[in-house]
Design a protein around this motif. Structure first.
Motif, mmCIF file in Angstrom:
data_model
loop_
_atom_site.group_PDB
_atom_site.id
_atom_site.type_symbol
_atom_site.label_atom_id
_atom_site.label_comp_id
_atom_site.label_asym_id
_atom_site.label_seq_id
_atom_site.Cartn_x
_atom_site.Cartn_y
_atom_site.Cartn_z
ATOM 1 N N GLU A 17 -4.172 0.409 4.784
ATOM 2 C CA GLU A 17 -4.514 0.402 3.371
ATOM 3 C C GLU A 17 -4.495 -0.982 2.757
ATOM 4 O OE1 GLU A 17 -2.299 3.396 1.138
ATOM 5 O OE2 GLU A 17 -1.572 3.868 3.142
ATOM 6 N N ASN A 44 -6.224 7.234 3.574
ATOM 7 C CA ASN A 44 -5.874 6.369 2.450
ATOM 8 C C ASN A 44 -6.305 4.956 2.809
ATOM 9 O OD1 ASN A 44 -2.956 8.226 2.637
ATOM 10 N ND2 ASN A 44 -4.279 8.363 0.874
ATOM 11 N N LYS A 85 0.992 12.881 10.001
ATOM 12 C CA LYS A 85 1.436 13.114 11.389
ATOM 13 C C LYS A 85 2.465 12.078 11.807
ATOM 14 C CE LYS A 85 -1.024 16.012 14.315
ATOM 15 N NZ LYS A 85 -2.180 16.629 13.625
ATOM 16 N N HIS A 131 -7.367 16.039 0.998
ATOM 17 C CA HIS A 131 -6.577 15.815 2.214
ATOM 18 C C HIS A 131 -6.332 17.128 2.948
ATOM 19 C CE1 HIS A 131 -6.030 11.627 1.656
ATOM 20 N NE2 HIS A 131 -5.296 11.728 0.577
ATOM 21 N N SER A 133 0.851 -1.187 0.000
ATOM 22 C CA SER A 133 0.000 0.000 0.000
ATOM 23 C C SER A 133 0.892 1.243 0.000
ATOM 24 C CB SER A 133 -0.870 0.006 1.241
ATOM 25 O OG SER A 133 -0.069 0.272 2.372
ATOM 26 N N GLY A 134 0.281 2.385 -0.264
ATOM 27 C CA GLY A 134 1.033 3.640 -0.338
ATOM 28 C C GLY A 134 1.832 3.931 0.914
ATOM 29 N N GLY A 135 1.213 3.753 2.069
ATOM 30 C CA GLY A 135 1.880 4.044 3.335
ATOM 31 C C GLY A 135 3.065 3.118 3.571
ATOM 32 N N MET A 136 2.903 1.841 3.189
ATOM 33 C CA MET A 136 3.987 0.870 3.405
ATOM 34 C C MET A 136 5.135 1.121 2.424
ATOM 35 S SD MET A 136 2.315 -2.682 4.723
ATOM 36 C CE MET A 136 1.442 -3.231 3.301
ATOM 37 N N TYR A 147 2.344 21.110 1.524
ATOM 38 C CA TYR A 147 1.429 21.388 2.640
ATOM 39 C C TYR A 147 2.021 22.478 3.533
ATOM 40 C CZ TYR A 147 -1.117 17.042 1.696
ATOM 41 O OH TYR A 147 -1.861 16.051 1.130
ATOM 42 N N THR A 192 2.913 13.953 -0.106
ATOM 43 C CA THR A 192 1.901 14.330 -1.097
ATOM 44 C C THR A 192 0.903 13.186 -1.300
ATOM 45 O OG1 THR A 192 3.308 15.897 -2.215
ATOM 46 C CG2 THR A 192 1.550 14.964 -3.529
ATOM 47 N N GLY A 193 -0.371 13.503 -1.246
ATOM 48 C CA GLY A 193 -1.412 12.487 -1.430
ATOM 49 C C GLY A 193 -1.588 11.579 -0.227
ATOM 50 N N VAL A 194 -0.937 11.928 0.882
ATOM 51 C CA VAL A 194 -1.010 11.096 2.081
ATOM 52 C C VAL A 194 -2.011 11.736 3.052
ATOM 53 C CG1 VAL A 194 0.348 10.300 4.063
ATOM 54 C CG2 VAL A 194 1.359 10.292 1.787
ATOM 55 N N ASP A 195 -2.821 10.915 3.710
ATOM 56 C CA ASP A 195 -3.864 11.478 4.576
ATOM 57 C C ASP A 195 -3.283 12.072 5.856
ATOM 58 O OD1 ASP A 195 -4.064 9.583 6.933
ATOM 59 O OD2 ASP A 195 -4.265 8.182 5.283
ATOM 60 N N ALA A 196 -4.129 12.834 6.556
ATOM 61 C CA ALA A 196 -3.680 13.614 7.708
ATOM 62 C C ALA A 196 -3.059 12.749 8.821
ATOM 63 C CB ALA A 196 -4.841 14.430 8.259
ATOM 64 N N VAL A 197 -3.599 11.562 9.035
ATOM 65 C CA VAL A 197 -3.067 10.702 10.102
ATOM 66 C C VAL A 197 -1.667 10.206 9.744
ATOM 67 C CG1 VAL A 197 -3.397 8.545 11.357
ATOM 68 C CG2 VAL A 197 -5.362 9.963 10.816
ATOM 69 N N GLU A 218 6.522 12.434 12.874
ATOM 70 C CA GLU A 218 7.069 11.926 14.141
ATOM 71 C C GLU A 218 8.325 11.087 13.891
ATOM 72 O OE1 GLU A 218 3.533 10.220 15.877
ATOM 73 O OE2 GLU A 218 2.709 12.243 16.139
#
Lengths: 308, 249
Positions: free
Chosen positions: B249, B43, A177, B197, A142-145, A199, A169-174, A181
């Motif tokens: 995701e 996402n 954050k 977003h 997935s994108g986050g991974m 952003y 870019t294109g990543v959600d607010a959580v 960190e």
């Protein structure tokens, strides 16, 4: 120029694309310095020149003018030295889709003549989150991974400077954050981090930021410093009909500019405006009016700088 | 121009499963004509899958849905004709000029040459792009491109326009100009269904839904949502909800 103290030093950097008639000046003579262990933000919209700057700094593009050093080495003469010392996470996912998570990481470790084992402590925090999927092909993540794997690969040789081109870019607010960190923890390891983003709210998480637009630096300062440089009064307003309120604010003679700003509109006022006069003017046609002084935000500063 | 009783989107228990994975889990909601409806979620929460079903591109596994008056199972071709769509990732053909892009999209929707010719002029004027009409789209700055893409998406005067992260990476001034265009479109009765977003943009919507793990966990206007979660910004509302997610995701 004392390169000892600076992780990155950019002096009058110019980058031009195209020829003769069709010339695009991507970087128009920019200068800045980044200290060791600093998180330095390059904040600007798409097309500002952020990626060109990162490619010059990582020795993937030759500058057309100016002098640039990274970790004390010249990006043109000493590019081989620099490549051993920096980590780079490009904006576009650039790992091998057909290799597994672990194979990608091993590959990058081997290129830099090290091993996962040797530098595991540095990436543990990030890599442990994707380690359960180490046998999965990178293309199937997935994108986050993918983002976590790319960061692990950029860190595996323990770079002294880390370049992150629009990691959020294109990543959600959580997830954004969480990513910041992780950067804070890397900073604690004395790694210098240059990170670009579109952003504006991420600017406040950097030690210092450069606001860039069309290949120029509009301002360099700490986030607080940028806000303190903004001297004009700002009013925040809301009312039952926000569109009507916005038109009224913009029509007011002592308004320099008014624009939506989340829940409120922000109105940048001329120095000699009178709060009560503005209130009385707005009360004529705006129900449920709420009007108060507002502290400028980085985004207010950026928009003001863009205009001038 | 928001008329309360005319529903242009009606989803009832709409569900999409891929094997044993439930991407969209019984979502139920209505969208009114002329409304600006924010469709938020982390996402992987299921936004894209839900949007694909509403656009007639993917058949639901169960539940019912009507979009622009048409059934999402049986009339998806009619849905496609009555909606517009743009996304950040792909919006226009870079190797075509501004005019060629407009001509191409309008032609696909079956608009007449006369209609296309007249409306092209008015749109170029509105966007202050008369001088760029014959330039390749790839030569335009992203912000201009996105504003043009929006105009193209509503060129055929659809009932609803779906916008998938239309302002990603766009500078703050252009982002606001873009929202100005959204307001104007909504004022003419076009319903706007938008994902973003940027949490300040959630404030500009009439109502906002937030998806978590395939479900819609909250749906209301921004001020009610903030009240309900006892916070001062949509950013905090979003974080509170999205952090409850159990699937990644």
């Amino acid at each position: 120029m004392d390169n000892e103290k600076h992780s990155v030093s950019v002096d009058n950097l110019v980058k031009v694309y195209g020829q003769k008639k069709d010339v695009v000046k991507a970087l128009q003579g920019i200068s800045f310095e980044v200290s060791k262990g600093e998180i330095f933000g390059i904040i600007g919209p798409d097309g500002a020149g952020k990626t060109s700057l990162f490619r010059v700094l990582t020795t993937l593009l030759l500058p057309d003018g100016g002098r640039v050093t990274v970790d004390g080495f010249d990006v043109v003469k000493d590019y081989k030295e620099i490549r051993n010392r920096v980590g780079y996470m490009p904006g576009r996912f650039s790992l091998y889709q057909d290799l597994t998570v672990e194979e990608n990481l091993t590959f990058f470790a081997t290129i830099f003549k090290t091993s996962i084992h040797e530098n595991y402590d540095l990436i543990k925090d990030i890599y442990s989150q994707i380690e359960p999927f180490k046998d999965r092909r990178a293309g199937k993540l997935s994108g986050g991974m993918k983002q976590k794997l790319a960061l692990s690969c950029a860190l595996i040789h323990r770079p002294s400077v880390l370049f992150l081109d629009e990691p959020t870019t294109g990543v959600d607010a959580v997830s954004r954050k969480e990513f910041w960190e992780m950067l804070k923890r890397l900073k604690a390891q004395n790694i210098t981090i240059l990170v670009s983003t579109s952003y504006m709210d991420e600017a406040s998480l950097c030690d210092r930021v450069a606001l860039v637009q069309s290949g120029n630096i509009l301002s360099i300062n700490t986030p607080r410093g940028i806000i303190n440089e903004f001297k004009k009064p700002i009013m925040a307003a809301r009312a039952a009909n926000m569109l009507h309120l916005l038109n009224d604010l913009n029509a007011y003679e002592k308004t320099e500019e008014a624009y939506p700003f989340g829940e409120y509109h922000h109105a940048v006022m001329k120095e000699n405006f009178n709060e009560e006069a503005l209130r009385n003017y707005l009360l004529r046609e705006n129900e449920k009016l709420e009007l108060k002084r507002a502290e400028p935000d980085i985004e207010d500063c950026f928009m003001d700088l863009m205009k001038n | 121009m928001q008329t309360k009783n005319e529903k242009v989107i009606q989803a009832n228990q709409l569900t999409k499963r891929f094997g044993d994975f439930t991407a969209v889990d019984q979502i139920t909601f209505d969208v009114n004509k002329g409304e600006i409806f924010g469709f938020l979620g982390a996402n992987g929460a299921g936004k894209t899958t839900a949007m694909r079903m509403l656009c007639g591109l993917s058949l639901p596994t169960s539940g019912t849905g009507r979009v622009a008056g048409f059934d999402v199972y049986k009339e998806n071709e009619k849905i496609k004709k009555n909606i517009g769509y743009m996304s950040q990732k792909f919006s226009l053909y870079e190797d075509l000029t501004v005019k060629e892009n407009i001509r191409f999209y309008a032609g696909i929707y079956g608009k007449s040459d006369k209609f296309i010719k007249e409306k092209t002029q008015s749109i170029l004027k509105q966007l202050h792009m008369e001088n760029e009409a014959d330039k390749l789209v790839k030569a335009l700055p992203l912000g201009w491109r996105q504003k043009l893409a929006f105009s193209v998406a509503i060129f055929h005067e659809p009932q609803i326009v779906f916008l998938d992260e239309p302002t990603g990476g766009v500078d703050p001034v252009t982002r606001r100009e873009f929202w100005n265009m959204i307001y104007q479109a909504a004022a003419t009765g076009i319903t706007v269904f938008v994902t973003t977003h940027y949490m300040d943009e959630a404030e500009y919507c009439n109502r906002v839904s937030i998806m978590v793990d395939g479900r819609i966990d909250a749906l209301d206007n921004p001020s009610q949502l903030k009240k309900r979660f006892d916070v001062s910004s949509m950013d905090e509302v979003f974080l509170k909800l999205a952090r409850q997610a159990t699937r990644s995701e």
